[in-house]
Design a protein around this motif. Sequence first.
Motif, PDB file in Angstrom:
ATOM      1  N   PRO A 196       0.818  -1.225   0.000  1.00  0.00           N
ATOM      2  CA  PRO A 196       0.000   0.000   0.000  1.00  0.00           C
ATOM      3  C   PRO A 196       0.845   1.265   0.000  1.00  0.00           C
ATOM      4  O   PRO A 196       0.418   2.313  -0.510  1.00  0.00           O
ATOM      5  CB  PRO A 196      -0.821  -0.126   1.290  1.00  0.00           C
ATOM      6  CG  PRO A 196      -0.085  -1.107   2.136  1.00  0.00           C
ATOM      7  CD  PRO A 196       0.573  -2.051   1.198  1.00  0.00           C
ATOM      8  N   THR A 197       2.062   1.197   0.582  1.00  0.00           N
ATOM      9  CA  THR A 197       2.945   2.365   0.575  1.00  0.00           C
ATOM     10  C   THR A 197       3.328   2.738  -0.847  1.00  0.00           C
ATOM     11  O   THR A 197       3.239   3.911  -1.257  1.00  0.00           O
ATOM     12  CB  THR A 197       4.215   2.079   1.399  1.00  0.00           C
ATOM     13  OG1 THR A 197       3.843   1.778   2.741  1.00  0.00           O
ATOM     14  CG2 THR A 197       5.137   3.287   1.383  1.00  0.00           C
ATOM     15  N   VAL A 198       3.752   1.726  -1.614  1.00  0.00           N
ATOM     16  CA  VAL A 198       4.132   1.983  -3.009  1.00  0.00           C
ATOM     17  C   VAL A 198       2.911   2.412  -3.816  1.00  0.00           C
ATOM     18  O   VAL A 198       3.005   3.310  -4.665  1.00  0.00           O
ATOM     19  CB  VAL A 198       4.789   0.725  -3.620  1.00  0.00           C
ATOM     20  CG1 VAL A 198       5.007   0.911  -5.116  1.00  0.00           C
ATOM     21  CG2 VAL A 198       6.112   0.431  -2.922  1.00  0.00           C
ATOM     22  N   ASP A 199       1.766   1.780  -3.539  1.00  0.00           N
ATOM     23  CA  ASP A 199       0.542   2.177  -4.260  1.00  0.00           C
ATOM     24  C   ASP A 199       0.177   3.628  -3.956  1.00  0.00           C
ATOM     25  O   ASP A 199      -0.265   4.374  -4.854  1.00  0.00           O
ATOM     26  CB  ASP A 199      -0.611   1.263  -3.857  1.00  0.00           C
ATOM     27  CG  ASP A 199      -0.441  -0.150  -4.412  1.00  0.00           C
ATOM     28  OD1 ASP A 199       0.357  -0.316  -5.355  1.00  0.00           O
ATOM     29  OD2 ASP A 199      -1.086  -1.070  -3.883  1.00  0.00           O
ATOM     30  N   THR A 200       0.353   4.031  -2.704  1.00  0.00           N
ATOM     31  CA  THR A 200       0.054   5.423  -2.327  1.00  0.00           C
ATOM     32  C   THR A 200       0.978   6.395  -3.056  1.00  0.00           C
ATOM     33  O   THR A 200       0.540   7.433  -3.600  1.00  0.00           O
ATOM     34  CB  THR A 200       0.190   5.611  -0.806  1.00  0.00           C
ATOM     35  OG1 THR A 200      -0.712   4.724  -0.137  1.00  0.00           O
ATOM     36  CG2 THR A 200      -0.111   7.049  -0.414  1.00  0.00           C
ATOM     37  N   LEU A 201       2.263   6.059  -3.070  1.00  0.00           N
ATOM     38  CA  LEU A 201       3.216   6.929  -3.778  1.00  0.00           C
ATOM     39  C   LEU A 201       2.946   6.944  -5.279  1.00  0.00           C
ATOM     40  O   LEU A 201       3.134   7.977  -5.941  1.00  0.00           O
ATOM     41  CB  LEU A 201       4.644   6.445  -3.495  1.00  0.00           C
ATOM     42  CG  LEU A 201       5.113   6.583  -2.043  1.00  0.00           C
ATOM     43  CD1 LEU A 201       6.517   6.024  -1.884  1.00  0.00           C
ATOM     44  CD2 LEU A 201       5.091   8.060  -1.608  1.00  0.00           C
ATOM     45  N   THR A 202       2.506   5.794  -5.801  1.00  0.00           N
ATOM     46  CA  THR A 202       2.131   5.759  -7.215  1.00  0.00           C
ATOM     47  C   THR A 202       0.966   6.713  -7.477  1.00  0.00           C
ATOM     48  O   THR A 202       0.953   7.448  -8.470  1.00  0.00           O
ATOM     49  CB  THR A 202       1.730   4.329  -7.626  1.00  0.00           C
ATOM     50  OG1 THR A 202       2.822   3.443  -7.365  1.00  0.00           O
ATOM     51  CG2 THR A 202       1.378   4.265  -9.105  1.00  0.00           C
ATOM     52  N   GLY A 203      -0.012   6.688  -6.552  1.00  0.00           N
ATOM     53  CA  GLY A 203      -1.152   7.597  -6.703  1.00  0.00           C
ATOM     54  C   GLY A 203      -0.732   9.055  -6.633  1.00  0.00           C
ATOM     55  O   GLY A 203      -1.240   9.903  -7.394  1.00  0.00           O
ATOM     56  N   ILE A 204       0.193   9.377  -5.715  1.00  0.00           N
ATOM     57  CA  ILE A 204       0.678  10.764  -5.599  1.00  0.00           C
ATOM     58  C   ILE A 204       1.374  11.191  -6.887  1.00  0.00           C
ATOM     59  O   ILE A 204       1.142  12.302  -7.410  1.00  0.00           O
ATOM     60  CB  ILE A 204       1.635  10.898  -4.401  1.00  0.00           C
ATOM     61  CG1 ILE A 204       0.868  10.662  -3.090  1.00  0.00           C
ATOM     62  CG2 ILE A 204       2.303  12.275  -4.394  1.00  0.00           C
ATOM     63  CD1 ILE A 204       1.768  10.624  -1.859  1.00  0.00           C
ATOM     64  N   ALA A 205       2.247  10.305  -7.394  1.00  0.00           N
ATOM     65  CA  ALA A 205       2.956  10.631  -8.640  1.00  0.00           C
ATOM     66  C   ALA A 205       1.974  10.788  -9.793  1.00  0.00           C
ATOM     67  O   ALA A 205       2.122  11.694 -10.642  1.00  0.00           O
ATOM     68  CB  ALA A 205       3.971   9.530  -8.948  1.00  0.00           C
ATOM     69  N   MET A 206       0.951   9.923  -9.813  1.00  0.00           N
ATOM     70  CA  MET A 206      -0.059  10.017 -10.868  1.00  0.00           C
ATOM     71  C   MET A 206      -0.835  11.326 -10.759  1.00  0.00           C
ATOM     72  O   MET A 206      -1.144  11.967 -11.783  1.00  0.00           O
ATOM     73  CB  MET A 206      -1.016   8.834 -10.754  1.00  0.00           C
ATOM     74  CG  MET A 206      -1.850   8.583 -11.996  1.00  0.00           C
ATOM     75  SD  MET A 206      -0.891   7.819 -13.296  1.00  0.00           S
ATOM     76  CE  MET A 206      -0.690   6.181 -12.621  1.00  0.00           C
ATOM     77  N   ALA A 207      -1.129  11.729  -9.525  1.00  0.00           N
ATOM     78  CA  ALA A 207      -1.850  12.995  -9.332  1.00  0.00           C
ATOM     79  C   ALA A 207      -1.021  14.166  -9.835  1.00  0.00           C
ATOM     80  O   ALA A 207      -1.550  15.121 -10.442  1.00  0.00           O
ATOM     81  CB  ALA A 207      -2.176  13.162  -7.856  1.00  0.00           C
ATOM     82  N   ILE A 208       0.292  14.126  -9.582  1.00  0.00           N
ATOM     83  CA  ILE A 208       1.173  15.188 -10.072  1.00  0.00           C
ATOM     84  C   ILE A 208       1.121  15.268 -11.589  1.00  0.00           C
ATOM     85  O   ILE A 208       1.023  16.355 -12.185  1.00  0.00           O
ATOM     86  CB  ILE A 208       2.621  14.950  -9.592  1.00  0.00           C
ATOM     87  CG1 ILE A 208       2.706  15.121  -8.073  1.00  0.00           C
ATOM     88  CG2 ILE A 208       3.593  15.894 -10.298  1.00  0.00           C
ATOM     89  CD1 ILE A 208       4.066  14.776  -7.501  1.00  0.00           C
TER      90      ILE A 208
END
Length: 613
Positions: free
Chosen positions: A268-280
């Motif tokens: 979930p940590t990597v998924d969260t960071l993936t979501g943040i990067a995707m949002a950017i």
Amino acid sequence: MSSKQAQPKGQPAAIERGEEIFARYDSRVMSRLWKYISPHKGALAATVLTVAVFTLAQVSIPVTVRYAVDSAVGNATYPFNAVLAVFVALIVLNAVSNFFQEWVAARLAQRVIFDLRRAMFNHLQQVSLSILDRTQVGRLMSRLQGDVNSLQEFMETSVSAVGDFFLLLGIIGVLLTMDTKLGLLTLAVLPLLFVIRRVWLPWARKAFTRAREASSSVNAALAENINGIRTVQENRREAVNLERYDVRATENLQAQIGSSRASQVMMPTVDTLTGIAMAIVVVVGGSSVVSGELDVGVMVAFIFCVQRFFDPIRTLTMQYTVMQRAMASGNRIFEVLDIPVDLSDKPDAVQLQDVPPSVDFNRVTFGYRPGQPVLHELDLHIAPYQTVALVGPTGSGKTSIAALIHRFYDVWEGEVKVGGQDVRDLTLDSLGRCVGMVLQEPFLFSGTVIDNLRYGIPDASMEDVIEAAKAVRAHDFIVRLPDGYDTVLGQRGRNLSIGQRQLLSFARALLAKPKILILDEATANIDSFTELEIQRALNVLRKGRTTIIIAHRLATIRDADVIVVLQKGRILEKGTHEQLLENDGLYAKLHASSNESFDDVVAEDEAEHVPHT
């Protein structure tokens, strides 16, 4: 005891100490592992090539998507059909190269592990018994199985891990090349990932270690109870053992849950960071597309890159744990390979020639542990073709004498001679062909009856096999087996009685036609009727060879040419049966009692027994 005498060498400390489950990267392990990889340069080159092609295809797909989108919306000069064809070709290349990457990597790992297993097996067969006597067989089996498997897992996954590393570099390069500003913003989440990973690793390592230890404890308890199931059922310990097993099983359950929790935290940590990067990408990239500063194809390619970027990060994080296990396993494996082979042929060792089979012990001192000698300055001469019986209480040194004749161990002081030559000056092969042994507990290997009989002489003719079996009265029961000499034996010959297994071990030793035959308690587990048959066979077998009989029961040794009575590593008396009765020593005391074994007699005053030479 002289300070100069050769003491048995200690074994590698790692075999005695607790097993380390995880270790950091060790260049020495990798250097030694490379020696097993380097002979397979062709497979290694193929692996590198397929990894390179697969990585290139992975990086190229998002770039192709960019041009496909730009062509579709009319922002590029490339024909859409041409870009689509390239995209389809890359998809096919990606699938094919991925398959071959996994295939060639697995083949390379299997070949290396095959060589490593073979090296360990070969080395352990040559390691002196003094090392194996002080080593738990379970620990050695762990190295041959569990540790090698850990190393194999590391090798198979390391190839994809290397590909993942270069894929990360390729994606970073693509992101920065397509749009430096958006690329840097997207990668801004990486420092946060490194901080989280640094906090996670120590905690995860403890969780994984606890899970591995708990699993080993449960497996050990299970194996112990299965191996001792007869004793368990005899003492009706089922309920008590189940309660104890429940405790270990519960600890294992909790440890495995903790391990799973540690493994899942990063997901979930990597998924969260993936979501943040995707949002950017969506927010900043979308604004740039609307303002006309960025092509829509670039933003779509960024989204594809971000999706692919964090997958290898997740894989590499898990690979770190695999690497830790592999480093610890590699250390343990190479520690086994580093066990010294103390007993080997001297550079100038000679073949034992066709000489009269005499045996001489000249002031021999020997023991299994430093400072605890079993034999004390022992002098013993066995003339060619004599039958000599060694008797005495347990621990008197009888079996040690037999082991030294075969050179399973080297003496601390003095010398052991066979045929007038020091056994240390002879080749082990020629000595082994001269000396045959039958032990108290016969060991039969998997395979047929005839395979076991031919174990030392694979090319023995069927006529010779039958002759040896008949000589020890084994032929009759063999032909009554379902398939006769081709009957397949169970594990260690479990489908035969103890007496039948012992008769086969007799025949196996005799088939090798040794000049010196050692019977170490060989009739201890045989019933009276079978022992009578063996005694009749021995009267024939002793002709033309030197025979050394180690026994407790008087019936087995009464007809020996010489009987040697041992006590605490020294000779108390020796002579014929009649002579020893006249000496009125320990032997006569046993004979006069109603006991059948020397273990049943304790000398009232050992000081009264003066050693006879």
